[in-house]
Design a protein around this motif. Structure first.
Motif, short mmCIF file in Angstrom:
data_model
loop_
_atom_site.label_atom_id
_atom_site.label_comp_id
_atom_site.label_asym_id
_atom_site.label_seq_id
_atom_site.Cartn_x
_atom_site.Cartn_y
_atom_site.Cartn_z
N GLU A 71 -53.31 104.97 19.51
CA GLU A 71 -52.79 104.34 18.59
C GLU A 71 -51.55 103.65 18.91
N GLU A 72 -51.95 102.40 18.13
CA GLU A 72 -50.77 101.35 18.36
C GLU A 72 -49.30 101.86 17.85
N PRO A 73 -49.18 102.50 16.80
CA PRO A 73 -47.81 102.72 16.34
C PRO A 73 -47.14 103.65 17.48
N ILE A 74 -48.03 104.63 18.09
CA ILE A 74 -47.60 105.33 19.11
C ILE A 74 -47.09 104.79 20.43
N ARG A 75 -48.12 103.67 20.80
CA ARG A 75 -47.63 102.77 22.24
C ARG A 75 -46.57 102.16 21.78
N GLU A 76 -46.40 101.70 20.67
CA GLU A 76 -44.99 101.05 20.57
C GLU A 76 -43.74 101.69 20.32
N LEU A 77 -44.04 103.08 19.84
CA LEU A 77 -43.01 103.80 19.75
C LEU A 77 -42.50 104.56 21.21
N GLY A 78 -43.61 104.74 22.02
CA GLY A 78 -43.57 105.17 23.27
C GLY A 78 -42.92 104.23 24.23
N SER A 79 -43.34 103.00 23.96
CA SER A 79 -42.66 101.89 25.02
C SER A 79 -41.13 101.75 24.76
N ARG A 80 -40.82 102.09 23.20
CA ARG A 80 -39.35 101.58 22.90
C ARG A 80 -38.74 103.17 23.48
N MET A 81 -39.10 104.18 23.55
CA MET A 81 -38.31 105.41 24.20
C MET A 81 -38.16 105.37 25.52
N LEU A 82 -39.24 104.82 26.23
CA LEU A 82 -39.31 104.62 27.81
C LEU A 82 -37.97 103.60 28.26
N GLU A 83 -38.07 102.56 27.23
CA GLU A 83 -37.14 101.42 27.32
C GLU A 83 -35.83 102.03 27.35
N ARG A 84 -35.54 102.79 26.24
CA ARG A 84 -34.35 103.26 25.69
C ARG A 84 -33.92 104.37 26.98
N LEU A 85 -34.73 104.78 27.53
CA LEU A 85 -34.48 105.70 28.86
C LEU A 85 -34.11 104.92 30.14
N GLY A 86 -34.44 103.86 30.10
CA GLY A 86 -34.05 102.80 31.29
C GLY A 86 -35.35 102.21 31.97
N PHE A 87 -36.41 102.51 31.57
CA PHE A 87 -37.71 102.08 32.16
C PHE A 87 -37.96 100.61 31.47
N LYS A 88 -38.62 99.75 32.45
CA LYS A 88 -39.39 98.68 31.77
C LYS A 88 -40.75 99.28 31.59
N CYS A 89 -41.57 98.70 30.53
CA CYS A 89 -42.60 99.40 30.26
C CYS A 89 -44.02 98.28 29.94
N LEU A 90 -44.92 98.87 30.22
CA LEU A 90 -46.36 98.47 30.07
C LEU A 90 -46.92 99.36 29.16
N ALA A 91 -47.99 98.58 28.40
CA ALA A 91 -48.89 99.49 27.49
C ALA A 91 -50.34 99.21 27.54
N ALA A 92 -51.01 100.32 27.42
CA ALA A 92 -52.65 100.19 27.53
C ALA A 92 -53.03 101.25 26.54
N SER A 93 -54.23 100.63 25.88
CA SER A 93 -54.94 101.28 24.57
C SER A 93 -55.72 102.15 25.07
N ASN A 94 -56.18 102.56 26.22
CA ASN A 94 -57.16 103.13 26.75
C ASN A 94 -57.20 103.51 28.33
N GLY A 95 -57.79 104.50 28.86
CA GLY A 95 -57.79 104.80 30.29
C GLY A 95 -58.11 103.72 31.22
N GLN A 96 -59.05 102.85 30.65
CA GLN A 96 -59.67 101.78 31.81
C GLN A 96 -58.92 100.61 31.66
N GLU A 97 -57.91 100.24 30.70
CA GLU A 97 -56.87 99.63 30.91
C GLU A 97 -55.71 99.84 31.82
N ALA A 98 -55.41 101.25 31.73
CA ALA A 98 -54.30 101.84 32.35
C ALA A 98 -54.69 101.94 34.04
N LEU A 99 -55.93 102.02 34.33
CA LEU A 99 -56.38 102.07 35.64
C LEU A 99 -56.27 100.32 36.07
N GLU A 100 -56.45 99.50 35.32
CA GLU A 100 -56.31 98.02 35.87
C GLU A 100 -54.77 97.76 35.93
#
Length: 682
Positions: free
Chosen positions: A572-601
């Motif tokens: 879900e793109e809105p959740i990816r965007e929100l999760g990325s913002r939350m992680l950045e707020r916690l201090g992380f730099k963030c990468l986003a993936a829309s499925n498991g295959q992209e995450a493994l890559e």
């Protein structure tokens, strides 16, 4: 001259009538000596006229009927006439049933008319033999009507042995008596049905239940003559009850399938709704944490967070109904848990409602989620309390116990009570029930439910309460199914409701708490368990009491000391965007993936630079479970936080045993994400 001819003609007619009459006619003197017999008498007895004129009436009567015959002819002498049935012995020794009507003429003569009843008697004997040898019960009755001609009772005239065997009644105790004398509790429906048959002559066949005899009968009733009726019936109780059991089982299977379908729908709706709530709650929480307490939008954002949290609670109830709710497992002593709930609940029920308990002390434990079991008990007690509105008769009883087999709820009587059940019909043969079942039963004497309401009571969104959401009992049903339990409900409008729930016992013995309260309590109960549980539950809330007062959470406006690269994986793109913002707020730099295959890559590309991964479970192309297993197989051991809109197991099965993985249910706040990652990355 005319009169003389008339007399001669009459004598000739009378003589011819005497000789040719189809019935036997004889003339005898006062001693019974035959003086005159007609042809029918000779045919009847086999003796000639001359032989009969040498005989007396007693010569033809067997010894066992002599006393009856003597009495009969004495009545003729005294009263002038009499009628009776006897046996004559024919010339060849044959016994012949005859009916004699005798009339006295003057003082020395009597004239008798004898009719052969042998064929009639033979038919009657055959019918009686048939009547008595019938396997079906049979009985003859006389209907009794009131002054308005309305049937009010009926009298037993004759019954056969099968009647005695089937009903348990004795012939000598019922013949001549009315049914209301023999069976005072007989329902008037029987009198009405039989009265219609006796008075109209229209036969009927029915299948009815007799409450007085506690049996079901298949009855054929007909009227041999107006005012009387005969019945032929058989006991069909076993067939009817077997049919009822089969119909109930089919109903349960259909209900199970229907609820399973609704459960799948509810679970799917809750999952999608939780994803929407994730976006709403997460963005409102992020936005609110950046604002000062005096900012005009702060209050509005707080209201959004509160409403989203409540909506999330509704989703949790939907997921509990679908059997996919968050579920922990531990050994539970049911009586202890129920007693804790009662102690807390007494302060909230009206003072005029009486709570009676019968909690078994020595119960085996059972494995369950204590929070969900408390939810069941609380729901049942709440419903019982709300169903009772009469201060003069408001009482509910709570029982616990242990049994080897599941048996139906015992109700005061079957009249007006209806039943419904929730269970897993297909698990019965799969479960090891050697340890039996532990059960809790909650009964009340409140308003009760009719069959239409009872059959829908476990459907989601069905409620008879004005402000009810219809999720209470639906969630109870889902929790019971997820624990492989069994529920039965019995209710009667105006008389009350009984709920009984069984859970499979684990076979383990009771584990004592060890505190002072446990030693001093009659049941070995303590208060520390419930207090500790309540504390744990409060610690899991989104915002503490002090946070609510100040309008702040412990995030403040500063980034926490979380660094590195995080991968946010969600379809879900809105959740990816929100999760990325939350992680950045916690201090992380963030990468986003829309499925498991992209995450493994991304893992392949960035390798050890990745500090953690937050990943949804249900995704297209490659889901979370397959991605997690593949990453571990490739040697990537970074902390992984699995997330899902399905509040399933606290740790999904595929991450159990992996210390560098955990689970967080959607929707969640920034604070909850921080706590989960902190625990995971320590």
């Amino acid at each position: 001259m005319v009169d003389s001819n008339w007399d001669i003609d009459n004598l000739a007619i009378l003589r011819r009538f005497f000789d040719d009459a189809p019935v036997g006619i004889f003339v005898a003197d006062s001693n019974g000596q035959y003086l005159k017999v007609n042809r029918a008498c000779t045919l009847l007895t086999g003796y000639s006229s001359n032989e009969l004129l040498e005989m007396t009436i007693p010569d033809l009567i067997p010894s066992e009927f002599l006393d009856q015959a003597t009495e009969h002819f004495q009545q003729v002498r005294e009263n002038g006439h009499a009628q009776g049935e006897f046996q004559f012995k024919g010339k060849d020794g044959t016994l012949i049933w005859v009916m004699i009507n005798a009339v006295r003429f003057e003082s020395d003569f009597l004239v008798g008319y004898c009719q052969d009843l042998t064929l009639l008697r033979s038919s009657q004997d055959k019918y009686r033999l048939l009547f008595e040898s019938l396997h079906e019960a049979s009985a003859l009755h006389e209907i009794i009507c009131d002054e308005n001609g309305r049937p009010v009772d009926y009298r037993f005239i004759e019954v056969n042995p099968a009647f005695e065997k089937i009903t348990g009644l004795v012939r000598e105790d019922v013949i001549g008596k009315t049914v209301m004398e023999v069976l005072p509790g007989t329902e008037m429906k029987w009198v009405e049905i039989y009265g219609k048959v006796a008075l109209t002559g229209v036969p009927t066949t029915i299948e009815e239940y007799s409450g007085e005899l506690d049996k079901y009968f298949e009855v054929t009733a007909y009227s041999p003559e107006k005012g009387n009726f005969a019945v032929v019936f058989r006991d069909v109780t076993k067939r009817v009850k077997n049919n009822q059991i089969e119909l109930e089982r089919e109903r349960q299977i259909q209900q199970h399938q229907r609820l399973e379908s609704i459960g799948l729908l509810a679970g799917g709706v809750a999952h999608d709704f939780n994803n929407l709530l994730m976006t709403i709650l997460g963005h409102a929480d992020l936005a609110g944490s950046n604002l000062s307490m005096n900012h005009p939008a702060k209050t509005a954002l707080d209201h959004i967070v509160t409403a989203a949290t409540r909506a999330s609670d509704l989703c949790r109830q939907l997921l509990a109904y679908s059997g996919r709710g968050k579920q922990a497992s531990e050994n539970i002593h049911l009586s202890n848990l129920v007693n804790e709930m009662i102690c807390l609940f007494r302060i909230s029920v009206p003072a005029w409602q009486v709570i009676e308990t019968n909690l078994a002390r020595n119960l085996p434990l059972f494995i369950a989620d204590p929070i969900q079991i408390r939810q069941i008990v609380m729901n049942l007690i709440t419903n019982a309390s709300e169903a009772m509105t009469d201060p003069d008769r408001s009482r509910f009883i709570i029982n616990t116990g242990h049994c080897q087999d599941i048996e139906p709820i015992i109700v005061p009587d079957e009249q007006g009570w209806f039943r419904s059940s929730i269970n897993e019909p297909l698990i019965e043969s799969k479960m090891d029930k050697s340890s039996g079942w532990v059960f809790v039963e909650v009964s009340d004497n409140g308003c009760g439910m009719g069959p239409d309401v009872l059959n829908k009571a476990f459907d989601p969104f069905f409620s008879t309460k004005f402000a009810g959401r219809g999720l209470g009992l639906a969630a109870v049903a889902g929790i019971i199914k997820s624990h492989k339990g069994w529920l039965e409900a019995a209710s009667c409008s105006g008389r009350g409701t009984i709920f009984k729930i069984w859970f499979p016992a684990s076979g383990q013995n009771k584990i004592a708490c060890g505190c002072a309260d446990s030693e001093n309590s009659e049941m070995g109960l303590c208060s520390c368990r419930v207090i500790n549980k309540m504390s744990q539950e409060n610690q899991g809330s989104d915002i503490s009491a002090s946070d609510k007062d100040t309008g702040k959470n412990d995030m403040g406006n500063d980034k926490l000391s979380m660094k590195g690269l995080a991968i946010m994986v969600d379809d879900e793109e809105p959740i990816r965007e929100l999760g990325s913002r939350m992680l950045e707020r916690l201090g992380f730099k963030c990468l986003a993936a829309s499925n498991g295959q992209e995450a493994l890559e991304l893992l392949e590309e960035y390798g050890d630079s990745v500090s953690c991964m937050i990943m949804d479970i249900l995704m297209p192309v490659k889901n979370g479970e397959d991605t997690f297993c593949e990453a571990r197989k490739r040697g990537y051991d970074q902390p992984v936080l699995m997330i899902s809109g399905y509040c399933g197991e606290e740790r999904p099965g595929f991450i159990v045993g992996d210390p560098r993985s955990s689970f967080l249910a959607k929707p969640f706040t920034l604070k909850q994400l921080r706590i989960a990652l902190t625990d995971l990355m320590v």
